[in-house]
Design a protein around this motif. Structure first.
Motif, PDB file in Angstrom:
ATOM      1  N   UNK A  47      40.112  40.389  36.826  1.00 66.82           N
ATOM      2  CA  UNK A  47      40.527  41.759  37.118  1.00 66.82           C
ATOM      3  C   UNK A  47      41.219  42.362  35.903  1.00 66.82           C
ATOM      4  N   UNK A  48      41.038  43.668  35.719  1.00 61.18           N
ATOM      5  CA  UNK A  48      41.647  44.344  34.580  1.00 61.18           C
ATOM      6  C   UNK A  48      41.202  43.747  33.267  1.00 61.18           C
ATOM      7  N   UNK A  49      39.892  43.527  33.125  1.00 64.16           N
ATOM      8  CA  UNK A  49      39.379  42.770  31.977  1.00 64.16           C
ATOM      9  C   UNK A  49      38.857  43.653  30.855  1.00 64.16           C
TER      10      UNK A  49
ATOM     11  N   UNK B 159      32.270  38.528  35.722  1.00 68.84           N
ATOM     12  CA  UNK B 159      32.422  39.889  36.223  1.00 68.84           C
ATOM     13  C   UNK B 159      33.634  40.518  35.569  1.00 68.84           C
ATOM     14  N   UNK B 160      33.399  41.532  34.763  1.00 70.07           N
ATOM     15  CA  UNK B 160      34.466  42.221  34.037  1.00 70.07           C
ATOM     16  C   UNK B 160      34.893  43.426  34.869  1.00 70.07           C
ATOM     17  N   UNK B 161      35.985  43.254  35.601  1.00 71.09           N
ATOM     18  CA  UNK B 161      36.452  44.327  36.479  1.00 71.09           C
ATOM     19  C   UNK B 161      37.288  45.332  35.699  1.00 71.09           C
ATOM     20  N   UNK B 162      37.172  46.591  36.098  1.00 73.67           N
ATOM     21  CA  UNK B 162      38.027  47.634  35.527  1.00 73.67           C
ATOM     22  C   UNK B 162      38.529  48.534  36.648  1.00 73.67           C
ATOM     23  N   UNK B 163      39.685  49.124  36.387  1.00 74.27           N
ATOM     24  CA  UNK B 163      40.234  50.062  37.352  1.00 74.27           C
ATOM     25  C   UNK B 163      39.722  51.465  37.132  1.00 74.27           C
TER      26      UNK B 163
END
Length: 250
Positions: free
Chosen positions: A12-14, A34-38
């Protein structure tokens, strides 16, 4: 064979800082990440491009954390890319505005807890059916919960102390499935979160002096520790808070 070959990981937040370094390291070890973004898709896309350029596998997905319905939106977005998960790194977090206790507002307090504590807790809860047996959960904590106190960051410190408690309790809960749960507590790391403190030579020298190595941490320093915890070599380590401060607590 790479240590994490065949594994699917989510960070998360990557899109930047420690999260980006963790995503890059896990991909280098063979995981599909999985490169999560906000909110910054562009930054996440850049991380995925770096992973793919190096021969790795990755995908982006977005879901702002701390908003109503955030965990459902997160997993719905993830499910379009993968049908299961082996490694979850709860990295996304916010510092909040440093203020004296008397000036701390309810809104600011609630925002910090929503992102730093509530989101990770329910991301794990809703994600358990996706997380395979033998999986790994790594929570990014802070040095402020272990011996270093900054009263102006009270909400942030409390939110991470809650994550430390969550880590230990969850480790006991998930042990029958062979899932390990650990927390990593960075010291001062050269990221956007610390940009103001590191903007001057004097500030950088002061922050470096907190470490026994007399330097500021790099995102890769934290990523390497997370990579160990995500690997099979860490199968007998669970419920722990790992000091990643470079000796700042000595």
């Amino acid at each position: 064979m790479s240590a994490l070959a065949g594994r699917t990981a989510v960070v998360t937040g990557a899109g930047r800082g420690i999260g980006a370094a963790i995503a890059l390291r896990l991909a280098a070890d063979g995981a599909r990440v999985g490169v999560h973004y906000g909110r910054s898709a562009e930054a996440a896309d850049a991380v995925v491009a770096r992973i793919r350029d190096a021969g790795g596998a990755a995908f982006t997905f977005g879901a702002p954390l701390g908003d109503a319905g955030d965990t459902d939106a997160f997993w719905e977005a993830f499910d379009t890319h993968a049908d299961g998960l082996d490694i979850l790194v709860n990295n996304a977090g916010i510092l909040g505005e440093p203020v004296p206790f008397a000036e701390l507002t309810r809104a600011a307090y609630d925002e910090v807890f929503a992102v730093n504590t509530t989101a990770p807790v329910f991301l794990v809860q809703r994600g358990l059916r996706r997380l395979r047996d033998g999986g790994r959960i790594v929570n990014i904590s802070t040095k402020f919960t272990h011996g270093i106190r900054v009263p102006e960051l009270l909400a942030y410190t409390m939110s991470k102390a809650a994550i430390d408690a969550f880590t230990a309790s969850l480790a006991k809960e998930l042990a029958p499935r062979g899932i390990t749960v650990n927390a990593v507590g960075p010291g001062v790391v050269d990221t956007d979160m610390n940009a103001v403190r590191l903007a001057t030579a004097e500030g950088r020298e002061l922050m470096a002096g907190q470490s026994a190595f007399d330097r500021v941490g790099r995102p890769e320093d934290i990523a390497d520790i997370v990579a160990f915890l995500a690997s099979g070599d860490a199968r007998w380590v669970t419920g722990q808070w790992i000091d990643a401060t470079g000796g700042a607590l000595l």
